[in-house]
Design a protein around this motif. Structure first.
Motif, PDB file in Angstrom:
ATOM      1  N   GLY A  68       0.855  -1.183   0.000  1.00 54.74           N
ATOM      2  CA  GLY A  68       0.000   0.000   0.000  1.00 54.74           C
ATOM      3  C   GLY A  68       0.886   1.225   0.000  1.00 54.74           C
ATOM      4  N   TYR A  69       0.506   2.263  -0.747  1.00 58.13           N
ATOM      5  CA  TYR A  69       1.353   3.454  -0.942  1.00 58.13           C
ATOM      6  C   TYR A  69       0.597   4.709  -0.558  1.00 58.13           C
ATOM      7  N   LEU A  70       1.202   5.533   0.278  1.00 60.20           N
ATOM      8  CA  LEU A  70       0.644   6.834   0.632  1.00 60.20           C
ATOM      9  C   LEU A  70       1.609   7.916   0.162  1.00 60.20           C
ATOM     10  N   VAL A  89     -12.757   0.040   3.897  1.00 60.61           N
ATOM     11  CA  VAL A  89     -11.620  -0.886   3.881  1.00 60.61           C
ATOM     12  C   VAL A  89     -12.039  -2.260   4.394  1.00 60.61           C
ATOM     13  N   LEU A 172      -4.230   7.990   5.174  1.00 64.97           N
ATOM     14  CA  LEU A 172      -3.282   7.202   5.962  1.00 64.97           C
ATOM     15  C   LEU A 172      -4.022   6.161   6.794  1.00 64.97           C
ATOM     16  N   LYS A 174      -6.887   4.705   6.151  1.00 68.37           N
ATOM     17  CA  LYS A 174      -7.362   3.631   5.263  1.00 68.37           C
ATOM     18  C   LYS A 174      -6.238   2.662   4.929  1.00 68.37           C
ATOM     19  N   LEU A 175      -5.048   3.222   4.686  1.00 66.49           N
ATOM     20  CA  LEU A 175      -3.907   2.366   4.348  1.00 66.49           C
ATOM     21  C   LEU A 175      -3.510   1.476   5.526  1.00 66.49           C
ATOM     22  N   ASP A 178      -5.887  -1.362   5.945  1.00 64.33           N
ATOM     23  CA  ASP A 178      -5.830  -2.338   4.852  1.00 64.33           C
ATOM     24  C   ASP A 178      -4.805  -3.432   5.125  1.00 64.33           C
ATOM     25  N   ILE A 183       3.959  -1.519   3.736  1.00 60.43           N
ATOM     26  CA  ILE A 183       3.410  -0.164   3.761  1.00 60.43           C
ATOM     27  C   ILE A 183       4.489   0.786   3.267  1.00 60.43           C
ATOM     28  N   LEU A 185       5.291   4.766   2.765  1.00 61.20           N
ATOM     29  CA  LEU A 185       4.821   6.075   3.216  1.00 61.20           C
ATOM     30  C   LEU A 185       5.801   7.166   2.807  1.00 61.20           C
TER      31      LEU A 185
END
Length: 646
Positions: A68-70, A89, A172, A174-175, A178, A183, A185
């Motif tokens: 997952g990417y923020l 989510v 953030l 939501k990520l 998930d 992760i 960030l």
């Protein structure tokens, strides 16, 4: 293995960003990417997630691994409420819960084989629901939202009505919910206050997956990172440990490179002198020897001179005149915006030479206090008195002190008309603005560049009282360190607001925490503040009462015991803390030794039960003797543990 980057190369318009970038991230590893602004950190993340294509090289994810990417300033913009947006989510878990409820309803109307089949399906759904933490997903959502700084009253706000920073926090959240295997960030702490950053630290530390972070928050990196990936020039280097470990190793590498370069240069000069001397002999044999040395010299791979990154930006803060001993007195300050009261009855004073940091959650009024002192905002009540010969230099985090339509050159020359063109250019060059850069308009600059212009004006002000509002925002780590060094060598007085805990730790001599409309004072840096907060928590829990809320003015801490401890000699406090840490470390080592001995005792028992050992008398006797020794040592260690625990 979660992620592997192998010889990744990237350039923009013939400018090489990084070359042969190689590293890997294992399961549960916490890695951080560091480097100055423009080094290519965000570019690397975008290549990893597939938003950009590398010029060459490979990015490989482990089999069946998710990520997952923020990105920076990621936003969630929808008609959902904040709570419902995070609930999305958990859509699979909610669907599973609905199927379970449906099975329960159908069970009332079937029997026999149909009921048995339905019961089997129900058991499967229930098991899947338990594995997905279905019974706690709603409390998990609430915990994440509160951890990221949202109050329960805000849960029902629509995402589309939030500020940019709040939308980023929702993204953030939501990520995190998930829960991917990795992760990723990019500057996750930019829109978080100190309590939310501390919550995120603990969340990521306990996260059952890998993390890859880009951040300039060194305190955050010290807590989280187990590996540092550094982008320096076009080189990519990997260091094990946290940021402090990296800083030490980086300095060692820098010193080793510099020594190697200097030694090689000295050897080259020596060989050139020898060659020249041999030629001066003007003999056939000496000339041949000179030519031989020349050929050897030409084969040497000459090392490049190490680049001194920190030598680029230069900043020195010197007050023109010394102020009186009393720099600032604030009495019964109050401010409200409409029905929202920020603070009242706020009183504090600052003496010459103090470096005072103001901390607190977002929205408590920290920046407002600085603006009131500077006369930019009118207070509702209270008095502010500046001492004699006090000259204020103000750094505004929003850079309102800059004029957007002026060029950099005009910004300096209009403020300081006595400076010559050469002096203005030299000042701007000290803050990395050279050539035609000086004719750029302020409004065309990035946040970091505007920060450097504001720092240049601050340096030229020669003020003896610096008031700084988030001075490290948009600065890279190297620039922060230069600013820290400048403040630490500054002989004047400093009052600043910051959420950069590493910066506070290095520069503050006193901390004022704004909470519940009042100040609580701590005589030390950020580490000392954390120690006292922990002590106060223990004291309050020990008496069965809650930690008392802060009222107006600077108050004593938590209880009379905490207040008296502030009066103790600073050195004796530090010695006591060092002794406590020494005991804690000894206790930890003792526990590790006990665990090792217990494990070995169990291994011996298991080995003695093996058929091939049972028939070997000599082996059995040796194991029995070892077992006896282990048990004796275990007994001693347990006695030691008991003593240390007491």
């Amino acid at each position: 293995m979660v992620l592997s980057c192998q010889n990744v190369n990237k350039a923009f318009h013939e400018k090489q960003v990084f070359r042969n970038c190689s590293f890997h991230i294992e399961d549960y590893e916490k890695a951080a990417v560091v480097g100055i602004n423009g080094a290519g950190k965000t570019t690397l993340l975008r290549i990893i997630v597939g938003e950009l294509e590398a010029d060459s090289g490979q990015v490989v994810f482990g089999k069946d691994k998710s990520f997952g990417y923020l990105p920076q300033n990621a936003e969630v913009d929808s008609e959902h409420t904040i709570y419902d947006e995070l609930l999305e989510v958990k859509r699979d878990v909610i669907a599973l819960e609905e199927r379970i409820r449906q099975c329960e309803l159908e069970m009332k109307h079937v029997e026999g084989e149909a009921l048995a089949a339905l019961m089997e399906q129900y058991a499967l759904y229930t098991h899947q629901f338990e594995l997905a933490d279905g019974y706690s997903y709603r409390s998990e959502i609430v915990g994440v939202l509160k951890g990221l700084g949202f109050t329960e009253e805000e849960f029902s706000k629509k995402a589309c009505t939030l500020s940019g920073g709040q939308k980023t926090r929702v993204a953030l959240g939501k990520l995190l919910l998930d829960k991917p295997d990795l992760i990723i960030l990019d500057e996750p702490t930019n829109h978080l206050d100190m309590s939310s950053i501390a919550w995120l630290e603990n969340y990521l530390l306990n996260y059952k997956g890998a993390v890859l972070i880009v951040s300039h928050d060194r305190y955050f990196l010290d807590k989280i990172a187990t590996k540092i990936i550094e982008l320096d020039g076009t080189e990519v280097s990997v260091f094990s440990g946290n940021y402090s470990d990296y800083a030490v190793k980086k300095e060692q590498v820098r010193a080793a490179r510099w020594n190697a370069y200097m030694n090689q240069q000295q050897e080259i000069r020596h060989q050139e002198a020898v060659i020249e001397k041999l030629r001066s002999f003007n003999r056939e044999k000496s000339i041949r020897r000179a030519e031989s040395r020349e050929k050897m010299l030409q084969k040497i791979e000459v090392l490049d001179k190490p680049v001194e990154t920190r030598a680029d930006m230069r900043m020195e803060l010197h007050p023109r005149i010394m102020s009186g001993n009393d720099v600032l007195d604030v009495e019964n300050l109050a401010k409200a915006f409409g029905p929202e009261r920020l603070f009242e009855g706020l009183s504090f004073s600052i003496k010459r030479g103090e470096h005072v940091a103001v901390i607190g959650d977002n929205g408590t009024g920290k920046t407002t206090i600085l603006k009131i002192i500077n006369g930019l905002v009118e207070q509702d009540a209270g008095n502010i008195r500046l001492g004699t010969k006090v000259h204020i230099g103000y750094y505004d985090q929003e850079h309102h002190v800059l004029h957007p339509d002026k060029t950099l050159f005009e910004e300096i020359s209009d403020e300081y008309p006595a400076l010559t063109n050469t002096e203005i250019r030299n000042v701007l060059a000290a803050f990395l603005f050279t050539g035609d850069d000086v004719f750029k308009q302020i409004k065309m600059l990035s946040g970091g560049e505007r920060g450097r212009v504001s720092l240049a004006k601050l340096m030229l002000s020669e003020a003896n009282f610096l008031i700084l509002d988030e001075p490290t925002n948009h600065l890279d780590i190297m620039s922060k360190e230069i600013l820290e060094d400048a403040i630490n060598s500054y002989s004047g007085t400093v009052l600043y607001v910051s959420h950069d805990r590493y910066f506070i730790n290095r520069t503050a001599s006193r901390i004022l925490e704004l909470c519940n409309g009042g100040f609580t004072g701590y005589l030390g840096n950020y580490d000392y503040y954390l120690e006292k907060k922990a002590e106060n928590t223990v004291l309050s829990s020990g008496t069965g009462g809650a930690f008392p809320p802060a009222a107006g003015g600077i108050k004593s801490e938590a209880s009379s015991a905490a207040s008296s401890s502030l009066k103790q000699d600073w050195q004796s406090q530090k010695e006591a803390q060092a002794a406590l840490r020494k005991k804690e470390n000894a206790l930890k080592r003792c526990e590790e030794q006990i665990e090792r001995l217990e494990t070995r005792s169990q291994e011996i028992d298991a080995e003695m039960l093996r058929p091939e050992v049972c028939t070997d008398v000599a082996r059995l006797q040796a194991l029995a003797r070892e077992k006896e020794q282990v048990e004796e040592e275990l007994l001693l260690k347990m006695e030691e543990w008991e003593s240390l625990s007491d």
